[in-house]
Scaffold this motif. Sequence first.
Motif, PDB file in Angstrom:
ATOM      1  N   HIS A 140      -3.531  -3.665  -9.716  1.00 19.36           N
ATOM      2  CA  HIS A 140      -2.575  -2.642  -9.082  1.00 19.36           C
ATOM      3  C   HIS A 140      -0.998  -3.172  -9.444  1.00 19.36           C
ATOM      4  CE1 HIS A 140      -3.080   1.107  -7.364  1.00 19.36           C
ATOM      5  NE2 HIS A 140      -4.176   0.859  -6.605  1.00 19.36           N
ATOM      6  N   HIS A 164      -5.583   1.566 -13.138  1.00 20.32           N
ATOM      7  CA  HIS A 164      -5.529   0.437 -12.400  1.00 20.32           C
ATOM      8  C   HIS A 164      -6.829  -0.300 -12.159  1.00 20.32           C
ATOM      9  CE1 HIS A 164      -6.654   2.633  -8.637  1.00 20.32           C
ATOM     10  NE2 HIS A 164      -6.935   1.399  -8.295  1.00 20.32           N
ATOM     11  N   ASN A 165      -7.979   0.407 -12.328  1.00 22.76           N
ATOM     12  CA  ASN A 165      -9.145  -0.188 -12.152  1.00 22.76           C
ATOM     13  C   ASN A 165      -9.537  -1.010 -13.523  1.00 22.76           C
ATOM     14  OD1 ASN A 165     -10.185   2.587 -10.659  1.00 22.76           O
ATOM     15  ND2 ASN A 165     -10.405   0.483  -9.606  1.00 22.76           N
ATOM     16  N   ASP A 204     -13.487   0.573   0.719  1.00 22.67           N
ATOM     17  CA  ASP A 204     -12.155   0.685   0.331  1.00 22.67           C
ATOM     18  C   ASP A 204     -11.543   2.071   1.048  1.00 22.67           C
ATOM     19  OD1 ASP A 204      -9.612   0.326  -0.869  1.00 22.67           O
ATOM     20  OD2 ASP A 204     -10.361   1.588  -2.940  1.00 22.67           O
ATOM     21  N   SER A 236      -7.398  -5.749   0.858  1.00 27.09           N
ATOM     22  CA  SER A 236      -8.637  -6.268   0.246  1.00 27.09           C
ATOM     23  C   SER A 236      -9.423  -7.040   1.281  1.00 27.09           C
ATOM     24  CB  SER A 236      -8.245  -7.284  -1.015  1.00 27.09           C
ATOM     25  OG  SER A 236      -7.528  -6.334  -1.873  1.00 27.09           O
ATOM     26  N   SER A 238      -7.651  -3.911 -13.684  1.00 23.39           N
ATOM     27  CA  SER A 238      -8.332  -5.115 -12.837  1.00 23.39           C
ATOM     28  C   SER A 238      -9.090  -5.970 -13.616  1.00 23.39           C
ATOM     29  CB  SER A 238      -8.833  -4.609 -11.465  1.00 23.39           C
ATOM     30  OG  SER A 238      -7.860  -4.017 -10.692  1.00 23.39           O
ATOM     31  N   GLN A 249       0.867  -1.112   0.034  1.00 27.62           N
ATOM     32  CA  GLN A 249       0.019  -0.239  -0.066  1.00 27.62           C
ATOM     33  C   GLN A 249       0.682   1.247   0.002  1.00 27.62           C
ATOM     34  OE1 GLN A 249      -3.053  -1.750  -0.711  1.00 27.62           O
ATOM     35  NE2 GLN A 249      -3.869  -0.032   0.614  1.00 27.62           N
ATOM     36  N   ARG A 277      -1.660  -5.480  -0.355  1.00 29.66           N
ATOM     37  CA  ARG A 277      -2.956  -5.526  -0.897  1.00 29.66           C
ATOM     38  C   ARG A 277      -3.863  -6.473  -0.624  1.00 29.66           C
ATOM     39  NH1 ARG A 277      -3.993  -0.523  -3.348  1.00 29.66           N
ATOM     40  NH2 ARG A 277      -2.022   0.485  -3.907  1.00 29.66           N
ATOM     41  N   ASP A 285      -8.549  -4.643  -6.259  1.00 26.71           N
ATOM     42  CA  ASP A 285      -7.021  -4.140  -6.765  1.00 26.71           C
ATOM     43  C   ASP A 285      -6.070  -5.172  -7.397  1.00 26.71           C
ATOM     44  OD1 ASP A 285      -6.959  -1.805  -5.248  1.00 26.71           O
ATOM     45  OD2 ASP A 285      -6.115  -2.327  -3.402  1.00 26.71           O
TER      46      ASP A 285
END
Length: 389
Positions: free
Chosen positions: A101, A124-125, A196, A69, A128, A52, A65, A98
């Motif tokens: 990421h 990053h989304n 989140d 999560s 994913s 993180q 991560r 995540d």
Amino acid sequence: MHAPLAPYACDPARSRGRRHPEPPAPTRTEYQRDRDRIVHSTAFRRLVYKTQVFLNHEGDLFRTRLTHSLEVAQLGRSIARSLRINEDLVEAISLAHDLGHTPFGHAGQDALHDCMAGYGGFEHNLQSLRVVDRLEERYPAFNGLNLSFETREGILKHCSQAHARELEAQEPGGVGRRFLLRQQPSLEAQLCNLADEIAYNAHDIDDGVRSGLLTLDQLREVPLFDRYRAEAQAEHALLREDGAQRRLLNEAIRRMLSAQVYDVIDATQQALAQACPTDVEAVRSAPALVGFSAPMRVLSQELKRFLFRNLYRHPQVMETTGRAKQVVRDLFAAYLDEPAEMKPRFAARAQAADGVASRARVVADFIAGMTDRYAGREHERLTGQGLLG
């Protein structure tokens, strides 16, 4: 015994389905099946070595991560049960949010986005979603995990208009459309977004103090934290002693988390009572319904500003993240120039790519999938430099 789902919750029996049709599982709902596929994926296991704020080599007890999560999933399920929305869907989205990421947290993401500036950028989304739609290789009939529409929608938390148009062209009426129509996702997805935020604000306080970069005295500047610190010390004499700092920190954070959870439940129930959505589609057309009350939103924003000033921009963090960004930039340049340096399946994809932009995307996929320590080892192998210790 659980209360029945509310009419505006996502019902797995009414799912919009999977991109590749599959027969139903005999003992699991569609969202339970999604969760199980995510937990067994390679990308999920990698999260244990993706960090993180603090990099993987800096300590064994900082959040990763993976632990983040799990914390998001726990908070999300707790709130979902009170709102009578689908806990299994919340859990699936939380565990997958995540997966795309990069190594080295936001520093790695920013560096990779800069590297990809001329090739479509890096989100990053969206990454994913690429992981669960394309990059996982577990099944003979299709690439990806073939998750349900509702889980995929929740994973794609943010998306630029350009990428939304690309998604819409590839999958008409799919997960990109809501960004073009400026609609909301399901309540379950909205809840994951907020869980989140709640989770990382709380655990960044904990990790910041554990690292020595933040102190409890500094945290007196933060009204949301200081209120519960003071309450805890007033109720427990032990917590006023010098040797009880760790217990005090834990208790203050626990109370702060509980207050935020109850606030979200109350504020969201009020918003739902006012909007009266009759089903999931009504939720999509309404304003965002899951959220804090106005006073709690102000307190949460003050906490975020404090963390930005005092932790994320701390000179020690900035120095480490600067070196992490250099690792990502160097890896990207090396692989783009010599794709054969990547693992064989990525090297083969790069070789078959149609043009430099497609090859760059393969390189970005490879780097985004790395753990912190693998990226550091690869950088040292390719450059001879040990930037991360």
